[in-house]
Design a protein around this motif. Structure first.
Motif, PDB file in Angstrom:
ATOM      1  N   GLU A  99      81.424  83.756  55.683  1.00 45.09           N
ATOM      2  CA  GLU A  99      80.331  82.882  56.090  1.00 45.09           C
ATOM      3  C   GLU A  99      79.046  83.233  55.353  1.00 45.09           C
ATOM      4  O   GLU A  99      78.337  82.353  54.850  1.00 45.09           O
ATOM      5  N   THR A 100      78.730  84.538  55.281  1.00 46.36           N
ATOM      6  CA  THR A 100      77.511  84.962  54.590  1.00 46.36           C
ATOM      7  C   THR A 100      77.550  84.581  53.117  1.00 46.36           C
ATOM      8  O   THR A 100      76.537  84.170  52.537  1.00 46.36           O
ATOM      9  N   ALA A 101      78.731  84.712  52.506  1.00 44.71           N
ATOM     10  CA  ALA A 101      78.868  84.397  51.077  1.00 44.71           C
ATOM     11  C   ALA A 101      79.007  82.900  50.810  1.00 44.71           C
ATOM     12  O   ALA A 101      79.000  82.493  49.637  1.00 44.71           O
ATOM     13  N   ASP A 102      79.130  82.094  51.878  1.00 49.96           N
ATOM     14  CA  ASP A 102      79.331  80.650  51.725  1.00 49.96           C
ATOM     15  C   ASP A 102      80.590  80.376  50.901  1.00 49.96           C
ATOM     16  O   ASP A 102      80.582  79.636  49.911  1.00 49.96           O
ATOM     17  N   VAL A 103      81.697  81.003  51.347  1.00 51.74           N
ATOM     18  CA  VAL A 103      82.987  80.873  50.673  1.00 51.74           C
ATOM     19  C   VAL A 103      84.027  80.466  51.707  1.00 51.74           C
ATOM     20  O   VAL A 103      84.066  81.024  52.815  1.00 51.74           O
ATOM     21  N   SER A 104      84.868  79.521  51.374  1.00 48.24           N
ATOM     22  CA  SER A 104      85.956  79.116  52.262  1.00 48.24           C
ATOM     23  C   SER A 104      87.005  80.223  52.342  1.00 48.24           C
ATOM     24  O   SER A 104      87.398  80.809  51.327  1.00 48.24           O
ATOM     25  N   ALA A 105      87.496  80.500  53.552  1.00 44.51           N
ATOM     26  CA  ALA A 105      88.481  81.567  53.746  1.00 44.51           C
ATOM     27  C   ALA A 105      89.914  81.089  53.523  1.00 44.51           C
ATOM     28  O   ALA A 105      90.805  81.897  53.253  1.00 44.51           O
ATOM     29  N   ARG A 106      90.146  79.800  53.635  1.00 45.50           N
ATOM     30  CA  ARG A 106      91.515  79.302  53.598  1.00 45.50           C
ATOM     31  C   ARG A 106      92.242  79.596  52.275  1.00 45.50           C
ATOM     32  O   ARG A 106      93.403  80.041  52.306  1.00 45.50           O
ATOM     33  N   PRO A 107      91.627  79.346  51.105  1.00 45.92           N
ATOM     34  CA  PRO A 107      92.362  79.618  49.863  1.00 45.92           C
ATOM     35  C   PRO A 107      92.820  81.073  49.739  1.00 45.92           C
ATOM     36  O   PRO A 107      93.924  81.340  49.252  1.00 45.92           O
ATOM     37  N   PHE A 108      91.976  82.013  50.180  1.00 45.42           N
ATOM     38  CA  PHE A 108      92.387  83.419  50.184  1.00 45.42           C
ATOM     39  C   PHE A 108      93.498  83.650  51.184  1.00 45.42           C
ATOM     40  O   PHE A 108      94.509  84.309  50.882  1.00 45.42           O
ATOM     41  N   ALA A 109      93.352  83.104  52.394  1.00 46.25           N
ATOM     42  CA  ALA A 109      94.355  83.321  53.441  1.00 46.25           C
ATOM     43  C   ALA A 109      95.728  82.821  53.005  1.00 46.25           C
ATOM     44  O   ALA A 109      96.750  83.439  53.322  1.00 46.25           O
ATOM     45  N   GLU A 110      95.760  81.726  52.265  1.00 43.48           N
ATOM     46  CA  GLU A 110      97.038  81.151  51.863  1.00 43.48           C
ATOM     47  C   GLU A 110      97.746  81.978  50.794  1.00 43.48           C
ATOM     48  O   GLU A 110      98.927  81.732  50.522  1.00 43.48           O
ATOM     49  N   PRO A 157      96.697  83.296  59.896  1.00 40.83           N
ATOM     50  CA  PRO A 157      96.342  82.152  60.748  1.00 40.83           C
ATOM     51  C   PRO A 157      94.932  82.248  61.323  1.00 40.83           C
ATOM     52  O   PRO A 157      94.273  81.215  61.524  1.00 40.83           O
ATOM     53  N   VAL A 158      94.447  83.470  61.554  1.00 39.48           N
ATOM     54  CA  VAL A 158      93.107  83.635  62.115  1.00 39.48           C
ATOM     55  C   VAL A 158      92.052  83.228  61.089  1.00 39.48           C
ATOM     56  O   VAL A 158      91.061  82.561  61.422  1.00 39.48           O
ATOM     57  N   LEU A 159      92.264  83.607  59.841  1.00 40.86           N
ATOM     58  CA  LEU A 159      91.325  83.222  58.783  1.00 40.86           C
ATOM     59  C   LEU A 159      91.305  81.713  58.577  1.00 40.86           C
ATOM     60  O   LEU A 159      90.243  81.112  58.369  1.00 40.86           O
ATOM     61  N   ILE A 160      92.469  81.099  58.649  1.00 37.42           N
ATOM     62  CA  ILE A 160      92.530  79.650  58.458  1.00 37.42           C
ATOM     63  C   ILE A 160      91.859  78.923  59.624  1.00 37.42           C
ATOM     64  O   ILE A 160      91.054  78.006  59.432  1.00 37.42           O
ATOM     65  N   ALA A 161      92.170  79.363  60.846  1.00 38.78           N
ATOM     66  CA  ALA A 161      91.589  78.702  62.022  1.00 38.78           C
ATOM     67  C   ALA A 161      90.080  78.916  62.109  1.00 38.78           C
ATOM     68  O   ALA A 161      89.342  78.040  62.570  1.00 38.78           O
ATOM     69  N   GLY A 162      89.616  80.085  61.667  1.00 34.21           N
ATOM     70  CA  GLY A 162      88.198  80.409  61.787  1.00 34.21           C
ATOM     71  C   GLY A 162      87.399  80.188  60.517  1.00 34.21           C
ATOM     72  O   GLY A 162      86.250  80.642  60.426  1.00 34.21           O
ATOM     73  N   ASP A 163      87.990  79.498  59.537  1.00 37.55           N
ATOM     74  CA  ASP A 163      87.324  79.285  58.245  1.00 37.55           C
ATOM     75  C   ASP A 163      85.910  78.733  58.451  1.00 37.55           C
ATOM     76  O   ASP A 163      85.736  77.639  59.004  1.00 37.55           O
ATOM     77  N   PRO A 164      84.877  79.482  58.001  1.00 37.09           N
ATOM     78  CA  PRO A 164      83.508  78.995  58.198  1.00 37.09           C
ATOM     79  C   PRO A 164      83.136  77.831  57.290  1.00 37.09           C
ATOM     80  O   PRO A 164      82.123  77.170  57.515  1.00 37.09           O
ATOM     81  N   ARG A 165      83.937  77.575  56.256  1.00 31.31           N
ATOM     82  CA  ARG A 165      83.673  76.466  55.342  1.00 31.31           C
ATOM     83  C   ARG A 165      84.963  75.658  55.160  1.00 31.31           C
ATOM     84  O   ARG A 165      85.539  75.628  54.070  1.00 31.31           O
ATOM     85  N   PRO A 166      85.457  75.002  56.223  1.00 32.91           N
ATOM     86  CA  PRO A 166      86.753  74.305  56.112  1.00 32.91           C
ATOM     87  C   PRO A 166      86.752  73.163  55.104  1.00 32.91           C
ATOM     88  O   PRO A 166      87.808  72.766  54.614  1.00 32.91           O
TER      89      PRO A 166
END
Length: 238
Positions: free
Chosen positions: A186-197, A207-216
């Motif tokens: 969130e601080t870096a303004d980066v989506s978590a989903r691509p990393f999580a996948e 699944p937690v990173l995907i569900a909680g992605d601050p930049r979906p």
């Protein structure tokens, strides 16, 4: 009687000696870590990197990609926040060294269509670096002698650099919880989903990173321009 008192006293001395034996290395290491200035940390990190490059080949450094690598660092971690080094072989994903060095494998750059996955690995490695002082990690690997050597000479034994380099390339990365990672994304303004996948399907963080992605919907500000990403993908040459 006296025999029993003597036995008790002897056992107490042995216990005290054992406690001191365990305490002394830890105290030496903590003292050495707290006393080491950045210049010494940087020298040690450079020494470990030199040993790593003997095993992996020289770090990738195509001139046309250097600015893009710096831009990636600045965008994800902040301007001047350490240094990214791309290794051509021998590293599964990422690791870090004293002196602010984060090492990433070329596959994280060459195997993906965009910079989002590698940005996630950089954030995860930076979280590991913050969780445990990189110099302390090295000295705990080397033991009390290495800490004493650093305190008295400002250097560590050369064979420690070699052995630690080999260990870093084979040791599994410490897990970083999704609870630690999500605020960093969130601080870096980066989506978590691509990393999580990119994580194994059974990884509990996925699944937690995907569900909680601050930049979906993706980053508000792109991590790199398309041109900079293409240049960065050529950092290791042909």
């Amino acid at each position: 009687g006296r025999l029993r008192l003597g036995l008790v006293a002897g056992l107490a001395l042995l216990a005290a000696g054992a406690a001191a034996a365990f305490w002394l290395p830890d105290a030496l290491i903590r003292r050495a870590v707290s006393a080491a200035p950045f210049a010494i940390r940087a020298d040690i990190g450079a020494g470990v990197l030199d040993q790593i490059e003997r095993l992996t080949g020289p770090a990738c450094n195509a001139p046309e990609a250097r600015a893009a690598l710096t831009a990636l660092r600045d965008r994800v971690l902040g301007a001047g926040a350490g240094r990214l080094v791309v290794l051509p072989n021998g590293i599964a994903a990422s690791t870090h060294l004293p002196g602010g060095l984060i090492l990433i494998g070329r596959d994280l750059i060459e195997d993906y269509d965009g910079p989002e996955p590698v940005a996630g690995y950089i954030l995860a490695e930076d979280a590991r670096r913050r969780a445990e002082d990189p110099l302390e990690r090295l000295l705990r690997f080397g033991g009390a002698y290495a800490a004493a050597r650093l305190l008295t000479t400002g250097e560590v034994p050369p064979d420690l650099l070699r052995d630690y380099a080999a260990d870093l390339l084979t040791a599994p990365a410490a897990a970083v919880s999704a609870g630690t990672l999500l605020p960093r994304f969130e601080t870096a303004d980066v989506s978590a989903r691509p990393f999580a996948e990119t994580l194994p399907p059974a990884a509990p963080e996925r699944p937690v990173l995907i569900a909680g992605d601050p930049r979906p919907q993706g980053e508000t500000v792109p991590i790199l321009s398309d041109g900079a990403w293409v240049r960065l993908q050529g950092i290791c040459g042909e």
